[in-house]
Design an enzyme around this catalytic site. Sequence first.
Site, PDB file in Angstrom:
ATOM      1  N   GLY A  40     -16.605   0.312  -0.199  1.00 52.83           N
ATOM      2  CA  GLY A  40     -16.325   0.891   1.277  1.00 52.83           C
ATOM      3  C   GLY A  40     -16.255   2.196   1.628  1.00 52.83           C
ATOM      4  O   GLY A  40     -17.124   3.041   1.087  1.00 52.83           O
ATOM      5  N   TYR A 192       5.672 -16.064   4.183  1.00 54.49           N
ATOM      6  CA  TYR A 192       4.770 -15.177   4.072  1.00 54.49           C
ATOM      7  C   TYR A 192       3.685 -15.518   4.915  1.00 54.49           C
ATOM      8  O   TYR A 192       3.115 -16.691   5.185  1.00 54.49           O
ATOM      9  CB  TYR A 192       4.225 -15.560   2.693  1.00 54.49           C
TER      10      TYR A 192
END
Length: 322
Positions: A40, A192
């Site tokens: 990236g 979560y």
Amino acid sequence: MWFWGRKGASGFSSRSTAEEVTHGVEGAGLTAIVTGASSGIGIETARVLALRGVHVVMAVRNTASGAKVKQDILNQVPGAKLHVMELDLSSMESVRRFAADYKSTRLPLNILINNAGVMACPFMLSKDNIELQFATNHLGHFLLTKLLLDTMKNTSRESKREGRIVNLSSEAHRFSYPEGVRFDKINDVSSYGSIPAYGQSKLCNVLHANELARQLKEDGVNITVNSLHPGAIMTSLWRYFNSYLAGAVSAVARYFIKTVPQGAATTCYLALNPQVAGVTGEYFTDCNVAKPSSLAEDSELAKKVWDFSTKLIDSDSGGSHS
């Protein structure tokens, strides 16, 4: 937030590239560590710093991938000074080993770019039994910075040049859990959420930068610490999104999405551009100072995150933090 393509006070905008924001900057004699430099915007960050003459240490999890990226950059920038070293930010043992190995090279350290990260992954625990996004995106970089800080201080003092620490955060820091940081529920799988957990880790990146900036300024150390939002870029970070959702996001995002050279611009700007000399404890978007969330500006929360993180790295395991 800056309007897409509109130039801010720096003279740069969301369309500016990493090469453009470092044009004419001489980086020879500087040494930088870039975490996550094999994918990236990490690749582009390493390439542009090397292009400007910086000796770049590519801290990567997979050294084979790192070696390939190094060769690709050398093909584009003959004579680039690049060094590949292994670093797994989800493992405190790996971070400590990297720091020890780096110190043994006797290299100086002018610039530390905390770039690597994982995004919106399913609930997983790190090798140290800490929720993976918090462990990788925040805690690993917190420990790395702590272990390399004396090297940076010595380099700054001996070279009489400003050191710079750059934390890659994200606008996602605004979408953490309601309380910001779940100190007592870091490992709570039942509550979560992959997106708020990512936001929590990115919020901690800003808070870490702000508190470290405050401490260094108070101590009169010539090192700045800033955080940033790189922009929306379709990179491998999106790998945990399902293909339908990623495709939908991509369809909308094409109207404001950045290229990788644009995505690496703010990082390279903060690392090298003389415009930001002496600027510390700020949050940047598109190479301009921006306003983060109110939680990100909470100095008491920053101190709490600092103390919490210090306890975690000082203990053998985060397993007791459920």
